[in-house]
Write an enzyme that holds these catalytic residues in place. Structure first.
Site, short mmCIF file in Angstrom:
data_model
loop_
_atom_site.label_atom_id
_atom_site.label_comp_id
_atom_site.label_asym_id
_atom_site.label_seq_id
_atom_site.Cartn_x
_atom_site.Cartn_y
_atom_site.Cartn_z
N GLN A 108 16.75 37.37 8.95
CA GLN A 108 16.76 38.64 9.67
C GLN A 108 17.85 38.65 10.73
O GLN A 108 18.56 39.65 10.91
CB GLN A 108 15.39 38.88 10.32
N ARG A 125 8.19 32.10 2.66
CA ARG A 125 7.63 32.72 3.87
C ARG A 125 6.27 32.09 4.09
O ARG A 125 5.37 32.19 3.24
CB ARG A 125 7.49 34.24 3.68
N ARG A 176 19.77 43.12 4.96
CA ARG A 176 19.07 41.93 4.47
C ARG A 176 19.55 41.63 3.05
O ARG A 176 19.79 40.46 2.69
CB ARG A 176 17.54 42.16 4.46
N HIS A 230 13.00 33.33 12.01
CA HIS A 230 13.28 34.31 10.94
C HIS A 230 14.80 34.41 10.79
O HIS A 230 15.41 35.43 11.11
CB HIS A 230 12.65 35.65 11.32
N CYS A 282 13.32 44.49 13.54
CA CYS A 282 13.35 43.93 12.17
C CYS A 282 12.46 44.70 11.21
O CYS A 282 12.63 44.59 10.01
CB CYS A 282 12.99 42.45 12.20
N ASP A 338 10.15 43.65 18.75
CA ASP A 338 9.40 43.38 17.52
C ASP A 338 7.94 43.68 17.80
O ASP A 338 7.56 43.92 18.96
CB ASP A 338 9.63 41.90 17.13
#
Ligand code: CP
Ligand code: NVA
Length: 302
Positions: free
Chosen positions: A132, A102, A286, A129, A258, A218
């Site tokens: 996700q 990340r 996930r 991402h 998310c 988001d």
């Protein structure tokens, strides 16, 4: 050797396999069945940004598959003292079997992957991402079936999640409706013509959501952009997903986020905690999709 740096690194056929495998691995987990195909394998997790879900799902996931994880953060490693990412890649990938990163710019993970001897997974960059979106599409499959031919509405910041949805739209054949405030549009410079053909941009968020089968948003301020958060709060005020917005979507529409969520900003409390919200399933999934992903990257199709 394969990496998963962007959603479009895999074909639809590979995702179909991965979702079926995710379903099987989830069932094994729910029945407390021990399954250790990655016994003694080591995952290195490199975190240059904060995380709750990504950290826990990868660490629990590799453990459940029989392996173990080592957590590396910028502050506690030589990365924080300027060691080049290429050198870190060459060293770490000689000692572990798979790496999840990340970080900030997508170019960092790409440079890591070029110098890595082992598969590399994108655990979020400023641009994408992909893990996700895998979890989100798997969650939609569980609740409503295939997204092919359906409409996904994105309301809010044209960020890493939004860009990854666009890659998924071309792979699975759904339309992506996007509504962002002026100045925060999705950056489509790296999108392919096929991806662009699946995108419709709306000035009015209500029009983007009208008839949609999945409504998603988001945070208004992603990690790395904190200095802008005050300004963004004012500019994004009309882009909250609330009950009025959900009313114009398809009656069977699901709501996804998310997480972490800011109630009263990008989503109302009523929508986040309401009957159309599947955010907790998304978070759990996930774990299952990433177990399928690590198994696939290390062992191929079983
Ligand atoms: N959704 C997600 O990636 O959460 P974390 O930032 O907690 O990992
Ligand atoms: N867009 C958010 C997602 C967090 C999981 C961010 O990049 O901070």
């Amino acid at each position: 050797m394969k990496h998963f740096l962007q959603f479009r690194d895999f074909t639809q056929d590979e995702f179909v396999y991965l979702f079926e495998r995710s379903r099987q691995l989830k069932a094994l987990f729910k029945s407390y069945t021990i399954y250790h195909p990655l016994k003694d394998r080591m995952l290195a997790m490199v975190f240059e940004k904060h995380s709750t879900r990504t950290r826990v799902s990868f660490e629990a996931g590799i453990h459940q598959l029989g392996g173990s994880a080592i957590n590396l953060t910028t502050g506690e490693t030589q990365l924080g003292r300027g060691e080049p990412i290429e050198d870190v890649a060459r060293v770490v990938s000689r000692m572990v079997d798979i790496v999840m990163i990340r970080t900030y710019d997508q170019s960092i993970i790409e440079r890591f992957a070029v110098h890595s001897r082992v598969p590399v997974i994108n655990g979020l960059t400023n641009q994408y991402h992909p893990c996700q979106i895998m979890a989100d599409i798997f969650t939609y499959l569980e609740h409503r079936g295939s997204l092919t031919g359906r409409v996904v509405a994105w309301v809010g910041d044209g960020n890493n999640m939004c860009a990854t949805w666009l890659q998924a739209a071309a792979i699975f054949g759904f339309r992506l409706h996007v509504s962002t405030p002026p100045g925060y549009a999705l950056d489509t410079r790296s999108a392919s013509p096929e991806e662009l053909a699946h995108l419709s941009v709306f000035e009015d968020p209500m029009e983007a959501v009208r008839g949609a089968h999945l409504v998603t948003t988001d945070v208004w301020t992603s990690m790395g952009y904190e200095a802008e958060s005050e300004v963004r709060r004012a500019i994004f005020a009309d882009y909250q997903v609330d009950e009025d917005m959900m009313h114009v979507a398809d009656p069977e529409a699901l709501f996804m986020h998310c997480l972490p969520a800011h109630r009263g900003e990008e989503v109302s409390e009523a929508v986040l905690e309401g009957p159309q919200s599947v955010v907790w399933d998304e978070a759990e999934n996930r774990l299952h999709v990433q177990k399928a992903l690590m198994e696939y990257l290390l062992l191929g199709r079983l």
